[in-house]
Design a protein around this motif. Sequence first.
Motif, PDB file in Angstrom:
ATOM      1  N   GLY A 122       7.927   8.536 -18.942  1.00  0.00           N
ATOM      2  CA  GLY A 122       7.453   9.770 -17.609  1.00  0.00           C
ATOM      3  C   GLY A 122       6.751   8.590 -16.736  1.00  0.00           C
ATOM      4  N   ARG A 123       7.040   7.189 -16.153  1.00  0.00           N
ATOM      5  CA  ARG A 123       6.738   6.723 -15.625  1.00  0.00           C
ATOM      6  C   ARG A 123       6.891   6.729 -13.752  1.00  0.00           C
ATOM      7  NH1 ARG A 123       9.823   1.874 -16.636  1.00  0.00           N
ATOM      8  NH2 ARG A 123      11.219   1.486 -15.264  1.00  0.00           N
ATOM      9  N   ILE A 124       6.520   7.154 -12.944  1.00  0.00           N
ATOM     10  CA  ILE A 124       6.873   7.588 -11.577  1.00  0.00           C
ATOM     11  C   ILE A 124       7.094   6.353 -10.652  1.00  0.00           C
ATOM     12  CG2 ILE A 124       4.524   9.690 -11.791  1.00  0.00           C
ATOM     13  CD1 ILE A 124       3.131   8.734  -9.702  1.00  0.00           C
ATOM     14  N   LEU A 125       6.815   5.112 -10.645  1.00  0.00           N
ATOM     15  CA  LEU A 125       7.064   4.342 -10.793  1.00  0.00           C
ATOM     16  C   LEU A 125       7.681   3.239 -11.102  1.00  0.00           C
ATOM     17  CD1 LEU A 125       3.328   3.140  -8.822  1.00  0.00           C
ATOM     18  CD2 LEU A 125       4.718   5.224  -7.697  1.00  0.00           C
ATOM     19  N   ASP A 126       8.869   2.609 -10.326  1.00  0.00           N
ATOM     20  CA  ASP A 126       9.709   1.745 -10.562  1.00  0.00           C
ATOM     21  C   ASP A 126       8.724   0.467 -10.423  1.00  0.00           C
ATOM     22  OD1 ASP A 126       9.847   0.692  -8.238  1.00  0.00           O
ATOM     23  OD2 ASP A 126      11.698   1.299  -8.592  1.00  0.00           O
ATOM     24  N   SER A 127       9.934  -0.734 -11.337  1.00  0.00           N
ATOM     25  CA  SER A 127       9.339  -2.152 -11.618  1.00  0.00           C
ATOM     26  C   SER A 127       8.720  -2.216 -10.287  1.00  0.00           C
ATOM     27  CB  SER A 127       9.627  -3.692 -11.495  1.00  0.00           C
ATOM     28  OG  SER A 127      11.240  -3.059 -11.587  1.00  0.00           O
ATOM     29  N   ILE A 128       9.418  -2.619  -9.032  1.00  0.00           N
ATOM     30  CA  ILE A 128       8.890  -2.792  -7.914  1.00  0.00           C
ATOM     31  C   ILE A 128       7.607  -2.497  -6.646  1.00  0.00           C
ATOM     32  CG2 ILE A 128      10.321  -2.893  -5.171  1.00  0.00           C
ATOM     33  CD1 ILE A 128      11.073  -4.888  -7.208  1.00  0.00           C
ATOM     34  N   LYS A 129       7.714  -0.840  -7.318  1.00  0.00           N
ATOM     35  CA  LYS A 129       6.898  -0.189  -6.561  1.00  0.00           C
ATOM     36  C   LYS A 129       5.358  -0.881  -7.109  1.00  0.00           C
ATOM     37  CE  LYS A 129       9.135   2.512  -3.160  1.00  0.00           C
ATOM     38  NZ  LYS A 129       8.428   2.323  -2.241  1.00  0.00           N
ATOM     39  N   LEU A 130       5.571  -0.614  -8.249  1.00  0.00           N
ATOM     40  CA  LEU A 130       4.951  -1.131  -9.636  1.00  0.00           C
ATOM     41  C   LEU A 130       4.045  -2.766  -8.534  1.00  0.00           C
ATOM     42  CD1 LEU A 130       2.669  -0.392 -11.315  1.00  0.00           C
ATOM     43  CD2 LEU A 130       3.836  -1.616 -13.368  1.00  0.00           C
ATOM     44  N   VAL A 131       4.696  -3.288  -8.802  1.00  0.00           N
ATOM     45  CA  VAL A 131       4.244  -4.808  -7.580  1.00  0.00           C
ATOM     46  C   VAL A 131       4.118  -4.310  -6.224  1.00  0.00           C
ATOM     47  CG1 VAL A 131       4.690  -6.912  -6.816  1.00  0.00           C
ATOM     48  CG2 VAL A 131       5.482  -6.304  -8.842  1.00  0.00           C
ATOM     49  N   GLU A 132       4.332  -3.269  -5.342  1.00  0.00           N
ATOM     50  CA  GLU A 132       3.653  -3.137  -4.140  1.00  0.00           C
ATOM     51  C   GLU A 132       2.709  -2.229  -4.176  1.00  0.00           C
ATOM     52  OE1 GLU A 132       6.380  -0.799  -1.400  1.00  0.00           O
ATOM     53  OE2 GLU A 132       7.883  -1.643  -2.424  1.00  0.00           O
ATOM     54  N   LEU A 133       1.904  -1.426  -5.273  1.00  0.00           N
ATOM     55  CA  LEU A 133       1.118  -1.364  -5.794  1.00  0.00           C
ATOM     56  C   LEU A 133       0.049  -2.021  -6.515  1.00  0.00           C
ATOM     57  CD1 LEU A 133      -0.305   0.888  -6.103  1.00  0.00           C
ATOM     58  CD2 LEU A 133      -0.204   0.715  -8.722  1.00  0.00           C
ATOM     59  N   CYS A 134       0.134  -3.586  -6.781  1.00  0.00           N
ATOM     60  CA  CYS A 134      -0.596  -4.093  -6.954  1.00  0.00           C
ATOM     61  C   CYS A 134      -0.774  -4.988  -5.820  1.00  0.00           C
ATOM     62  CB  CYS A 134      -0.701  -5.368  -7.686  1.00  0.00           C
ATOM     63  SG  CYS A 134       0.281  -3.956  -9.644  1.00  0.00           S
ATOM     64  N   VAL A 135       0.003  -5.228  -4.576  1.00  0.00           N
ATOM     65  CA  VAL A 135      -0.337  -5.965  -3.715  1.00  0.00           C
ATOM     66  C   VAL A 135      -1.202  -5.349  -2.642  1.00  0.00           C
ATOM     67  CG1 VAL A 135       0.728  -6.845  -1.419  1.00  0.00           C
ATOM     68  CG2 VAL A 135       1.542  -7.463  -3.625  1.00  0.00           C
ATOM     69  N   GLU A 136      -1.071  -3.786  -3.100  1.00  0.00           N
ATOM     70  CA  GLU A 136      -1.676  -3.036  -2.253  1.00  0.00           C
ATOM     71  C   GLU A 136      -3.864  -2.484  -2.755  1.00  0.00           C
ATOM     72  OE1 GLU A 136      -1.731  -1.222   1.085  1.00  0.00           O
ATOM     73  OE2 GLU A 136       1.001  -1.546   0.935  1.00  0.00           O
ATOM     74  N   LEU A 137      -3.399  -2.768  -3.912  1.00  0.00           N
ATOM     75  CA  LEU A 137      -4.597  -3.056  -4.497  1.00  0.00           C
ATOM     76  C   LEU A 137      -5.517  -4.523  -4.169  1.00  0.00           C
ATOM     77  CD1 LEU A 137      -3.574  -1.449  -8.211  1.00  0.00           C
ATOM     78  CD2 LEU A 137      -5.222   0.173  -6.295  1.00  0.00           C
ATOM     79  N   GLU A 138      -5.044  -5.406  -4.097  1.00  0.00           N
ATOM     80  CA  GLU A 138      -5.221  -6.582  -3.902  1.00  0.00           C
ATOM     81  C   GLU A 138      -5.809  -6.156  -2.270  1.00  0.00           C
ATOM     82  OE1 GLU A 138      -2.007  -9.395  -3.843  1.00  0.00           O
ATOM     83  OE2 GLU A 138      -2.914 -10.242  -6.192  1.00  0.00           O
ATOM     84  N   ASP A 139      -5.357  -5.412  -1.437  1.00  0.00           N
ATOM     85  CA  ASP A 139      -5.801  -5.672  -0.164  1.00  0.00           C
ATOM     86  C   ASP A 139      -7.352  -5.066   0.218  1.00  0.00           C
ATOM     87  OD1 ASP A 139      -3.846  -7.249   0.577  1.00  0.00           O
ATOM     88  OD2 ASP A 139      -2.543  -5.462   1.283  1.00  0.00           O
ATOM     89  N   LEU A 140      -7.569  -3.598  -1.096  1.00  0.00           N
ATOM     90  CA  LEU A 140      -8.300  -2.810  -0.673  1.00  0.00           C
ATOM     91  C   LEU A 140      -9.507  -3.442  -1.220  1.00  0.00           C
ATOM     92  CD1 LEU A 140      -9.162   0.087  -1.077  1.00  0.00           C
ATOM     93  CD2 LEU A 140      -8.120   1.020  -3.134  1.00  0.00           C
ATOM     94  N   ALA A 141      -8.989  -4.057  -2.857  1.00  0.00           N
ATOM     95  CA  ALA A 141     -10.535  -4.791  -3.054  1.00  0.00           C
ATOM     96  C   ALA A 141     -10.825  -5.950  -1.891  1.00  0.00           C
ATOM     97  CB  ALA A 141      -9.905  -5.486  -4.471  1.00  0.00           C
ATOM     98  N   GLY A 142     -10.276  -5.802  -0.988  1.00  0.00           N
ATOM     99  CA  GLY A 142     -10.800  -7.384  -0.010  1.00  0.00           C
ATOM    100  C   GLY A 142     -11.263  -6.516   1.087  1.00  0.00           C
ATOM    101  N   GLU A 143     -11.106  -5.397   1.265  1.00  0.00           N
ATOM    102  CA  GLU A 143     -11.286  -4.652   2.548  1.00  0.00           C
ATOM    103  C   GLU A 143     -13.114  -4.012   1.174  1.00  0.00           C
ATOM    104  OE1 GLU A 143      -9.550  -0.807   3.016  1.00  0.00           O
ATOM    105  OE2 GLU A 143      -7.972  -2.119   3.765  1.00  0.00           O
ATOM    106  N   ASN A 144     -12.923  -4.367   0.332  1.00  0.00           N
ATOM    107  CA  ASN A 144     -14.219  -4.075  -0.843  1.00  0.00           C
ATOM    108  C   ASN A 144     -15.241  -5.242  -1.426  1.00  0.00           C
ATOM    109  OD1 ASN A 144     -14.893  -0.560  -0.620  1.00  0.00           O
ATOM    110  ND2 ASN A 144     -11.889  -1.618  -0.646  1.00  0.00           N
ATOM    111  N   GLY A 145     -15.064  -6.224  -1.050  1.00  0.00           N
ATOM    112  CA  GLY A 145     -15.146  -7.644  -0.856  1.00  0.00           C
ATOM    113  C   GLY A 145     -15.153  -8.076  -2.428  1.00  0.00           C
ATOM    114  N   PHE A 146     -13.730  -8.078  -2.990  1.00  0.00           N
ATOM    115  CA  PHE A 146     -13.916  -8.832  -4.389  1.00  0.00           C
ATOM    116  C   PHE A 146     -12.367  -8.788  -4.229  1.00  0.00           C
ATOM    117  CE2 PHE A 146     -12.712  -4.272  -5.443  1.00  0.00           C
ATOM    118  CZ  PHE A 146     -11.950  -4.141  -6.566  1.00  0.00           C
ATOM    119  N   VAL A 147     -12.218  -9.717  -5.794  1.00  0.00           N
ATOM    120  CA  VAL A 147     -10.767  -9.599  -5.717  1.00  0.00           C
ATOM    121  C   VAL A 147      -9.969  -9.005  -6.927  1.00  0.00           C
ATOM    122  CG1 VAL A 147      -8.957 -11.741  -6.906  1.00  0.00           C
ATOM    123  CG2 VAL A 147     -11.256 -11.866  -4.500  1.00  0.00           C
TER     124      VAL A 147
END
Length: 92
Positions: free
Chosen positions: A32-57
Amino acid sequence: MNDLTPRIFALIGSLSEFEAEVTADTALIGDGRILDSIKLVELCVELEDLAGENGFVFDWTSETAMSRSRSMFRSAGALAAEFSSQQAAARA
């Protein structure tokens, strides 16, 4: 600390090929997942960016990352909770 859950859910929705509302129970891995493996990696990269914007890794690697029962990726809610937990720990 601000709650980034709505932003994380919106990000997941924007990466999904499905037109579905993202909720805390939305599966990111397994059946039932809504993201394939490539999109999941994209999500992780986006979350790294979001974390950086908020002062953490954001660390999205762990022994249990892909475990269906214990992974932070088992659901959108679990991922948002882990993101929030890491944000709080970085500020402590």
